[in-house]
Design an enzyme around this catalytic site. Sequence first.
Site, PDB file in Angstrom:
ATOM      1  N   GLY A  13       2.905   3.981 -11.000  1.00  0.00           N
ATOM      2  CA  GLY A  13       2.479   4.778  -9.845  1.00  0.00           C
ATOM      3  C   GLY A  13       3.667   5.286  -9.043  1.00  0.00           C
ATOM      4  N   LEU A  15       5.004   8.084  -8.596  1.00  0.00           N
ATOM      5  CA  LEU A  15       4.918   9.383  -7.894  1.00  0.00           C
ATOM      6  C   LEU A  15       3.969   9.310  -6.704  1.00  0.00           C
ATOM      7  CD1 LEU A  15       4.954  11.929 -10.853  1.00  0.00           C
ATOM      8  CD2 LEU A  15       6.847  10.858  -9.612  1.00  0.00           C
ATOM      9  N   GLY A  16       3.465   8.112  -6.432  1.00  0.00           N
ATOM     10  CA  GLY A  16       2.536   7.949  -5.306  1.00  0.00           C
ATOM     11  C   GLY A  16       3.272   7.726  -3.999  1.00  0.00           C
ATOM     12  N   GLN A  17       2.482   7.427  -2.937  1.00  0.00           N
ATOM     13  CA  GLN A  17       3.074   7.318  -1.592  1.00  0.00           C
ATOM     14  C   GLN A  17       4.120   6.199  -1.542  1.00  0.00           C
ATOM     15  OE1 GLN A  17       0.527   5.732   1.517  1.00  0.00           O
ATOM     16  NE2 GLN A  17       1.667   6.775   3.121  1.00  0.00           N
ATOM     17  N   ASP A  39       4.529   7.167 -14.184  1.00  0.00           N
ATOM     18  CA  ASP A  39       3.305   7.601 -13.502  1.00  0.00           C
ATOM     19  C   ASP A  39       2.437   8.326 -14.519  1.00  0.00           C
ATOM     20  OD1 ASP A  39       2.595   8.074 -10.248  1.00  0.00           O
ATOM     21  OD2 ASP A  39       1.530   9.392 -11.636  1.00  0.00           O
ATOM     22  N   TYR A 148     -12.911   0.212  -3.672  1.00  0.00           N
ATOM     23  CA  TYR A 148     -11.473  -0.086  -3.571  1.00  0.00           C
ATOM     24  C   TYR A 148     -11.268  -1.524  -3.122  1.00  0.00           C
ATOM     25  CZ  TYR A 148      -6.683   0.270  -1.673  1.00  0.00           C
ATOM     26  OH  TYR A 148      -5.348   0.078  -1.381  1.00  0.00           O
ATOM     27  N   LYS A 152      -9.604  -4.761  -5.015  1.00  0.00           N
ATOM     28  CA  LYS A 152      -8.452  -5.454  -4.431  1.00  0.00           C
ATOM     29  C   LYS A 152      -8.714  -6.961  -4.338  1.00  0.00           C
ATOM     30  CE  LYS A 152      -5.334  -2.365  -4.088  1.00  0.00           C
ATOM     31  NZ  LYS A 152      -4.075  -2.525  -4.864  1.00  0.00           N
TER      32      LYS A 152
HETATM   33  C1  VAH Z   1      -6.343   3.461   1.836  1.00  0.00           C
HETATM   34  N1  VAH Z   1      -3.990   3.635   2.380  1.00  0.00           N
HETATM   35  O1  VAH Z   1      -6.590   4.050   2.889  1.00  0.00           O
HETATM   36  C2  VAH Z   1      -4.960   2.825   1.685  1.00  0.00           C
HETATM   37  C3  VAH Z   1      -4.933   1.427   2.294  1.00  0.00           C
HETATM   38  C4  VAH Z   1      -5.682  -0.093   4.137  1.00  0.00           C
HETATM   39  C5  VAH Z   1      -5.798   1.256   3.512  1.00  0.00           C
HETATM   40  O2  VAH Z   1      -5.255   0.461   1.351  1.00  0.00           O
HETATM   41  O3  VAH Z   1      -7.132   3.396   0.911  1.00  0.00           O
END
Ligand code: VAH
Length: 331
Positions: A13, A15-17, A39, A148, A152
């Site tokens: 990853g 090329l990501g933030q 990436d 998400y 996690k």
């Molecule tokens: C998002 N920047 O907004 C991420 C982060 C706590 C948020 O995990 O999905």
Amino acid sequence: MSHRRMKRVLVTGALGQIGSELVEWLREKHGDGNVIASDKKDDPPAAIRDNDPFAALDVTDARALADLCRTHRIDTIYHLAAILSGVGEQKPDIAYHVNMNGLKNVLDVARDLEMARVMVPSSIAVFGPNAPKWNTPQECELRPASMYGVTKVAGELLCDYYWKKYGLEVRGVRYPGLISHKTPPGGGTTDYAVAIYYDAIRHGRYTCFVREDTVLPMMYMPDALRSLVELAGAPADRLRYRNAYNIAALSFSAGELAASIRDHVPGFEVSYEPDFHQQIAEGWPHSIDDSAAREDWGWAPEYDLERMTADMLAALRKRLNPVESHARGEG
Ligand code: VAH
């Protein structure tokens, strides 16, 4: 496994933030030739492509990942490839596939090649609506309401499993929203706090996709990068947790962020039009208790809201509005 050999680092990853800045940090620390940026996107900017090896890599392709790690004799992986909360809620199947199967592939190859370290950032998205909103503790029931967040939590449990069952040195921090100026806003719920700076410079106004009173934990990218590298180097016997440490720096509402920017951009106007991100944000804490990270490995942030805003605006003016930046004597 010998720890004497030179560190050979793979960043997924890249090329990501986080990845686009972490690669530069790691190359300064370990030497250009020892950090492989990868990436799924295979159009790296010159800053990454020209300075060192870049490999197009889809982390859900286990064979390609294993071949890359063997070819480059990788002994450390910073695994940043993931689908963030906003995109993850719109495309939950893809988010599950990338975030879970990609992670398991990384853990399997790290175990098989007896790697020294695997760093996997988690997120405050692991906390659900039932978690304490203020000063959310390190140990707390994790019942996230977003795909998400589900990936996690499962990712944290998977990483701990590989530590306990195979002794794999996999570590992580629970990042808050991250703010940076080197990459455009991504698909995250907290990315309103990145886009607002760009629009303040470009247009003098911004339409915010969360409510004005939405308070979320945030962190400036330099603090975020340092936290991961410091945890990677922390003595194993100091660590009560592996995946993943709460870390914190800032907590502010969208309105407070706008006011901080308005101190530097007089007349800056913000309108608030909450969309689907609002529901995601309301499932997250307002602030985080990071006392375990401070006690176990000396974590401490260095940027407050004012310092971050001044740094963000100076950097963006320099890139987006060089004439004005020069006139302000911002270099
Ligand atoms: C998002 N920047 O907004 C991420 C982060 C706590 C948020 O995990 O999905």
